[in-house]
Design an enzyme around this catalytic site. Structure first.
Site, PDB file in Angstrom:
ATOM      1  N   GLY A  41      42.306   0.456  92.441  1.00 14.50           N
ATOM      2  CA  GLY A  41      43.265   1.729  91.594  1.00 14.50           C
ATOM      3  C   GLY A  41      43.790   2.635  91.654  1.00 14.50           C
ATOM      4  O   GLY A  41      44.411   2.607  90.737  1.00 14.50           O
ATOM      5  N   ASP A 100      41.638   6.615  92.180  1.00 16.45           N
ATOM      6  CA  ASP A 100      42.337   6.567  91.132  1.00 16.45           C
ATOM      7  C   ASP A 100      40.698   7.880  90.221  1.00 16.45           C
ATOM      8  O   ASP A 100      41.540   8.777  89.233  1.00 16.45           O
ATOM      9  CB  ASP A 100      42.250   5.321  89.567  1.00 16.45           C
ATOM     10  CG  ASP A 100      41.186   4.643  90.326  1.00 16.45           C
ATOM     11  OD1 ASP A 100      40.118   5.246  91.028  1.00 16.45           O
ATOM     12  OD2 ASP A 100      40.691   3.126  89.485  1.00 16.45           O
ATOM     13  N   ASP A 103      33.898   9.043  89.137  1.00 16.90           N
ATOM     14  CA  ASP A 103      33.380   8.456  87.750  1.00 16.90           C
ATOM     15  C   ASP A 103      31.420   9.319  88.323  1.00 16.90           C
ATOM     16  O   ASP A 103      31.169  10.295  87.839  1.00 16.90           O
ATOM     17  CB  ASP A 103      33.158   7.276  87.615  1.00 16.90           C
ATOM     18  CG  ASP A 103      32.762   6.867  85.895  1.00 16.90           C
ATOM     19  OD1 ASP A 103      32.522   7.835  84.400  1.00 16.90           O
ATOM     20  OD2 ASP A 103      32.056   5.846  86.295  1.00 16.90           O
ATOM     21  N   ARG A 165      47.039  -3.201  84.757  1.00 17.03           N
ATOM     22  CA  ARG A 165      47.476  -1.614  85.608  1.00 17.03           C
ATOM     23  C   ARG A 165      49.019  -1.328  86.073  1.00 17.03           C
ATOM     24  O   ARG A 165      49.004  -0.341  85.957  1.00 17.03           O
ATOM     25  CB  ARG A 165      47.222  -2.653  87.155  1.00 17.03           C
ATOM     26  CG  ARG A 165      45.792  -2.779  87.704  1.00 17.03           C
ATOM     27  CD  ARG A 165      45.679  -3.459  88.566  1.00 17.03           C
ATOM     28  NE  ARG A 165      43.959  -3.841  89.497  1.00 17.03           N
ATOM     29  CZ  ARG A 165      42.813  -3.614  89.768  1.00 17.03           C
ATOM     30  NH1 ARG A 165      42.835  -2.188  89.134  1.00 17.03           N
ATOM     31  NH2 ARG A 165      42.164  -4.141  89.798  1.00 17.03           N
TER      32      ARG A 165
HETATM   33  P1  IMP Z   1      33.059   5.905  91.259  1.00 16.09           P
HETATM   34  O1  IMP Z   1      31.799   5.481  92.186  1.00 16.09           O
HETATM   35  O2  IMP Z   1      31.472   5.805  89.627  1.00 16.09           O
HETATM   36  O3  IMP Z   1      32.491   7.667  90.604  1.00 16.09           O
HETATM   37  O4  IMP Z   1      33.376   5.308  90.337  1.00 16.09           O
HETATM   38  C1  IMP Z   1      34.721   5.059  90.793  1.00 16.09           C
HETATM   39  C2  IMP Z   1      35.468   3.593  89.872  1.00 16.09           C
HETATM   40  O5  IMP Z   1      34.564   3.209  89.073  1.00 16.09           O
HETATM   41  C3  IMP Z   1      36.501   4.654  90.052  1.00 16.09           C
HETATM   42  O6  IMP Z   1      37.562   4.170  91.871  1.00 16.09           O
HETATM   43  C4  IMP Z   1      37.332   3.168  89.329  1.00 16.09           C
HETATM   44  O7  IMP Z   1      37.591   2.085  90.086  1.00 16.09           O
HETATM   45  C5  IMP Z   1      36.214   2.764  88.657  1.00 16.09           C
HETATM   46  N1  IMP Z   1      36.122   2.930  87.413  1.00 16.09           N
HETATM   47  C6  IMP Z   1      35.596   4.229  86.653  1.00 16.09           C
HETATM   48  N2  IMP Z   1      35.706   4.736  85.153  1.00 16.09           N
HETATM   49  C7  IMP Z   1      36.535   3.495  85.106  1.00 16.09           C
HETATM   50  C8  IMP Z   1      37.516   3.548  83.451  1.00 16.09           C
HETATM   51  O8  IMP Z   1      37.520   4.192  83.216  1.00 16.09           O
HETATM   52  N3  IMP Z   1      38.561   2.584  83.838  1.00 16.09           N
HETATM   53  C9  IMP Z   1      38.174   1.502  85.123  1.00 16.09           C
HETATM   54  N4  IMP Z   1      38.039   2.116  85.860  1.00 16.09           N
HETATM   55  C10 IMP Z   1      36.772   2.700  86.539  1.00 16.09           C
HETATM   56 MG    MG Z   2      38.526   1.697  91.985  1.00 11.84          MG
END
Ligand code: IMP
Ligand code: MG
Length: 174
Positions: A41, A100, A103, A165
């Site tokens: 991403g 990117d 979350d 993308r």
């Molecule tokens: P985390 O480890 O939960 O913080 O997730 C991070 C990863 O989840 C990001 O780098 C994204 O690849 C994916 N992600 C989280 N939210 C979204 C979204 O709204 N759209 C697409 N990918 C997401």
């Molecule tokens: Mg990602």
């Protein structure tokens, strides 16, 4: 049918990335930081950030780290996997991990801990988007492009099941 609704304009992203590059350039301890692009991403953000940093006289290196947590679903599995090789030669270096979206925080937390364990001199973090409401681990990025609500977004490198993308803006998927 899937509908994409524009959330952040391409021009606003460009301006914000430039601002972040200025902050990074002002605060990075040396002019040859290593940008660690979290794949897939963050490849668009990393490319833009790299060139903005170059405009400011820096000459960063770039490495890639492929992490997976989502698969093709909209919900995180909670488990972080490294796919492929971990960047070498990070020992003693100043890193900027570029992702990117921040979350749940698991991916950046995982990457930061791993590089510190491997002996990096410092690990700063940068994300285009931050969804603070979604956090499950205690993780904050040093540089954040935009804070957004708990929305599923695509564009500017970010996908939904490998689609969208290419979009120059960030939009929500219905
Ligand atoms: P985390 O480890 O939960 O913080 O997730 C991070 C990863 O989840 C990001 O780098 C994204 O690849 C994916 N992600 C989280 N939210 C979204 C979204 O709204 N759209 C697409 N990918 C997401
Ligand atoms: Mg990602």
């Amino acid at each position: 049918m899937t509908t994409i609704t524009k959330l952040i304009e391409a021009e606003d992203i460009r301006n914000r990335v430039r601002d972040m590059a200025r902050q990074i350039a002002a605060r990075m301890p040396v002019n040859d930081p290593v940008l660690i692009c979290v794949l897939k991403g963050a490849f668009v953000l990393t490319a833009d950030l790299l060139r903005e940093l170059g405009e400011l006289g820096l000459s960063p290196r770039v490495e890639f780290l492929r992490l997976s947590s989502y698969g093709d679903a909209k919900e995180s599995s909670g488990e972080i996997l490294v796919l492929g090789d971990v960047p070498k030669d990070t020992k003693g270096r100043h890193l900027l991990v570029v992702d990117d979206i921040l979350d749940t925080g698991r991916s950046l937390d995982f990457a930061k801990s791993m590089f510190l364990r491997d002996g990096a001199a410092s690990v700063a973090t940068c994300t285009l988007l931050d969804k603070p409401q979604r956090r499950v681990v205690n993780m904050q990025a040093d540089y954040v492009g935009f804070e957004i609500d708990d929305l599923f977004v695509v564009g500017y490198g970010i996908d939904y099941a490998e689609q969208y993308r290419h979009l120059p803006f960030v939009g929500t998927v219905d």
